[in-house]
Design a protein around this motif. Structure first.
Motif, short mmCIF file in Angstrom:
data_model
loop_
_atom_site.label_atom_id
_atom_site.label_comp_id
_atom_site.label_asym_id
_atom_site.label_seq_id
_atom_site.Cartn_x
_atom_site.Cartn_y
_atom_site.Cartn_z
N VAL A 202 0.82 -1.22 0.00
CA VAL A 202 0.00 0.00 0.00
C VAL A 202 0.85 1.26 0.00
CG1 VAL A 202 -1.94 -1.13 1.17
CG2 VAL A 202 -0.23 0.10 2.53
N VAL A 203 2.13 1.16 0.38
CA VAL A 203 2.99 2.34 0.35
C VAL A 203 3.83 2.39 -0.92
CG1 VAL A 203 3.11 2.53 2.87
CG2 VAL A 203 4.79 1.12 1.65
N LEU A 204 3.49 1.50 -1.88
CA LEU A 204 4.23 1.43 -3.13
C LEU A 204 3.29 1.59 -4.32
CD1 LEU A 204 6.49 -1.68 -2.35
CD2 LEU A 204 7.12 0.73 -2.12
N VAL A 205 3.83 2.03 -5.43
CA VAL A 205 3.10 2.12 -6.69
C VAL A 205 3.94 1.41 -7.75
CG1 VAL A 205 2.20 3.64 -8.50
CG2 VAL A 205 2.01 4.31 -6.09
N ARG A 206 3.28 0.59 -8.56
CA ARG A 206 4.02 -0.14 -9.59
C ARG A 206 3.90 0.59 -10.93
NH1 ARG A 206 6.54 -4.90 -9.82
NH2 ARG A 206 6.61 -6.08 -11.78
N TRP A 211 8.62 -1.08 -8.67
CA TRP A 211 7.92 -0.48 -7.54
C TRP A 211 8.62 0.80 -7.10
CZ3 TRP A 211 3.32 -2.41 -6.05
CH2 TRP A 211 3.04 -3.75 -6.34
N ARG A 212 7.83 1.82 -6.79
CA ARG A 212 8.37 3.04 -6.18
C ARG A 212 7.43 3.45 -5.06
NH1 ARG A 212 5.30 7.35 -6.98
NH2 ARG A 212 3.91 7.48 -8.80
N GLY A 213 7.95 4.29 -4.15
CA GLY A 213 7.14 4.73 -3.03
C GLY A 213 6.04 5.69 -3.44
N VAL A 214 4.92 5.66 -2.75
CA VAL A 214 3.83 6.61 -3.02
C VAL A 214 4.30 8.01 -2.62
CG1 VAL A 214 2.01 4.90 -2.70
CG2 VAL A 214 2.81 6.25 -0.73
N GLY A 215 3.65 9.01 -3.23
CA GLY A 215 4.08 10.38 -2.98
C GLY A 215 3.59 10.93 -1.65
N ARG A 216 2.38 10.58 -1.26
CA ARG A 216 1.80 11.17 -0.04
C ARG A 216 1.24 10.08 0.87
NH1 ARG A 216 -2.59 13.58 -0.94
NH2 ARG A 216 -2.94 12.91 -3.09
N PHE A 217 1.28 10.38 2.16
CA PHE A 217 0.76 9.43 3.16
C PHE A 217 -0.73 9.17 2.94
CE2 PHE A 217 -1.02 8.38 7.35
CZ PHE A 217 -0.22 7.30 7.70
N GLY A 218 -1.46 10.20 2.49
CA GLY A 218 -2.88 10.05 2.27
C GLY A 218 -3.23 8.98 1.25
N ALA A 332 5.63 3.17 9.86
CA ALA A 332 6.99 2.68 9.62
C ALA A 332 7.17 2.33 8.15
CB ALA A 332 7.27 1.46 10.50
N ALA A 333 6.17 1.69 7.55
CA ALA A 333 6.27 1.31 6.13
C ALA A 333 6.36 2.54 5.24
CB ALA A 333 5.06 0.45 5.74
N PHE A 334 5.56 3.56 5.57
CA PHE A 334 5.60 4.78 4.77
C PHE A 334 6.96 5.46 4.88
CE2 PHE A 334 4.94 9.36 4.20
CZ PHE A 334 4.37 9.37 2.93
N TYR A 335 7.52 5.50 6.06
CA TYR A 335 8.82 6.13 6.28
C TYR A 335 9.92 5.42 5.49
CZ TYR A 335 12.94 7.87 8.73
OH TYR A 335 14.17 8.43 9.03
N LEU A 336 9.83 4.09 5.37
CA LEU A 336 10.89 3.30 4.73
C LEU A 336 10.61 2.99 3.27
CD1 LEU A 336 11.42 0.70 7.61
CD2 LEU A 336 12.98 2.56 7.00
N ARG A 337 9.49 3.48 2.72
CA ARG A 337 9.00 3.01 1.42
C ARG A 337 9.99 3.20 0.28
NH1 ARG A 337 7.63 8.09 2.26
NH2 ARG A 337 7.19 9.56 0.56
#
Length: 374
Positions: A202-206, A211-218, A332-337
């Motif tokens: 959920v904190v990644l976008v393919r 895979w890369r990290g999402v831009g915003r926590f929302g 934690a997942a969002f911080y490390l994404r």
């Protein structure tokens, strides 16, 4: 790669002691009228074998002959772990040995009888079965005391409980099963692995096969809400249907399907097929997971009015326990994404480890095998 190897090694080391013995329940039903007590105590054969040994020839199967040969030992072992008092100690005895099938296997059935010094006052129950060997064990109690029904869960921190002939408090009843709902999601390793497998991406976008990290926590939070809400709605439906006795499925089918759900969720992380609608996976397999939760309440056979209250408390407890896991995981997942540690170690490595464990679970449950100790 070093982080990947380190993570997998750590998780494998932790898995052994945590999952060495499957959490279990026994079912104790008591009927108290005056000085006389009658009852029935159902204890899983796997738990008796774990505690005192039943499989004499070591072939992995417990026969009626092996069980009958140990009746005296089983009786002595069980009665050391259960005492009743009403105006003093009640003389508890086993009057008959039987066997019965529950949703999760075969149980020894001990028919109980007792005589208490007093025909009035509270009944004290002191339950200690398996607590010194398995802190996850619970005794599910249904007590009819002078035609007033009580239900309780005996745990290491609530091994001694007292019951009066007055109608039990609805608040206390709700609170007890609420706490057990939280507890059961935290020790339900297959449920947790399924949920975590859905949360890992959920904190990644393919994009472009990577895979890369999402831009915003929302963005991640919105996806989590879809997944968790779908899982909650689905397992609440089947938990209610099964616990109320309206729908029943064989335990082996349910447990195999739960293992399969973990396999597919982990595999989807490694080879994405469903990317934008993970909430649909959560809902479909959440229906199956609900039957798994329901066995805790259904086998107890509570009266309808007590069962409904217990069901509500248990289900809300499951949701709170689930939200606690999400609350610990998501920040934690969002911080490390955007780190290699998360993408390769936690996401890919964790999904691979989950897949391997779930495949073994599936083989064990579908084919009735014993391949590992958890």
């Amino acid at each position: 790669m070093k982080w990947h190897i380190y993570l997998l090694s750590t998780l494998l080391l932790l898995a052994g002691p945590v999952w060495a013995h499957k959490a279990s329940d026994s079912y104790l039903v008591l009927d108290v009228k005056g000085q006389q007590v009658t009852g029935q105590w159902d204890i899983a054969l796997r738990d008796i074998d774990f505690a005192i040994g039943l499989d004499a020839d070591g072939n992995g199967e417990i026969t009626w002959g092996e069980l009958r040969a140990r009746h005296t030992d089983i009786e002595a072992w069980a009665l050391r772990a259960l005492t009743l008092d009403r105006g003093g100690s009640c003389a508890l005895r086993v009057t008959q040995h039987q066997v019965d099938a529950h949703t999760d296997g075969t149980y020894a059935v001990l028919r109980l009888g007792a005589s208490c010094p007093s025909a009035e006052g509270e009944l004290g129950v002191n339950y200690r079965l398996l607590f010194d060997q398995d802190a996850l064990h619970r005794g599910l109690l249904r007590l009819d005391l002078e035609n007033i029904t009580h239900s309780a869960i005996m745990a290491p921190d609530k091994a001694q409980q007292r019951f009066s002939a007055d109608k039990p408090s609805s608040v206390a009843q709700f609170g007890q099963f609420f706490g057990q709902g939280v507890w059961h999601i935290w020790i339900g390793f297959d449920h947790i692995l399924f949920l975590i497998s859905l949360l890992l991406p959920v904190v990644l976008v393919r994009e472009g096969g990577r895979w890369r990290g999402v831009g915003r926590f929302g963005e991640a939070l919105r996806e989590v809400l879809w997944v968790v809400t779908s899982f909650t709605v689905a397992h609440s439906i089947t938990l209610s249907l099964a616990a109320l006795g309206w729908v029943s499925l064989p335990s082996r089918w349910v447990e195999s399907a739960i293992a399969l759900s973990v396999v597919l969720a982990a595999l989807n992380n490694l080879k994405p097929v469903v990317n934008r609608r993970r909430w649909l996976i959560a809902f479909v397999f959440g229906l199956i997971h609900g039957f798994g939760f329901a066995s805790v309440l259904a086998d107890l056979g509570l009266p309808q009015e007590t069962l409904v209250l217990s069901l509500v408390g248990f289900n809300i407890g499951v949701e709170i326990g689930q939200l606690a896991i999400v609350a610990a995981f998501l920040p934690a997942a969002f911080y490390l994404r955007n780190t290699g540690f998360y993408r390769h170690g936690v996401f890919a490595g964790g999904s691979l480890l989950t897949l391997l464990v779930a495949l073994v679970w599936l083989a064990e449950r579908a084919l009735d095998l014993k391949l590992m100790d958890f």
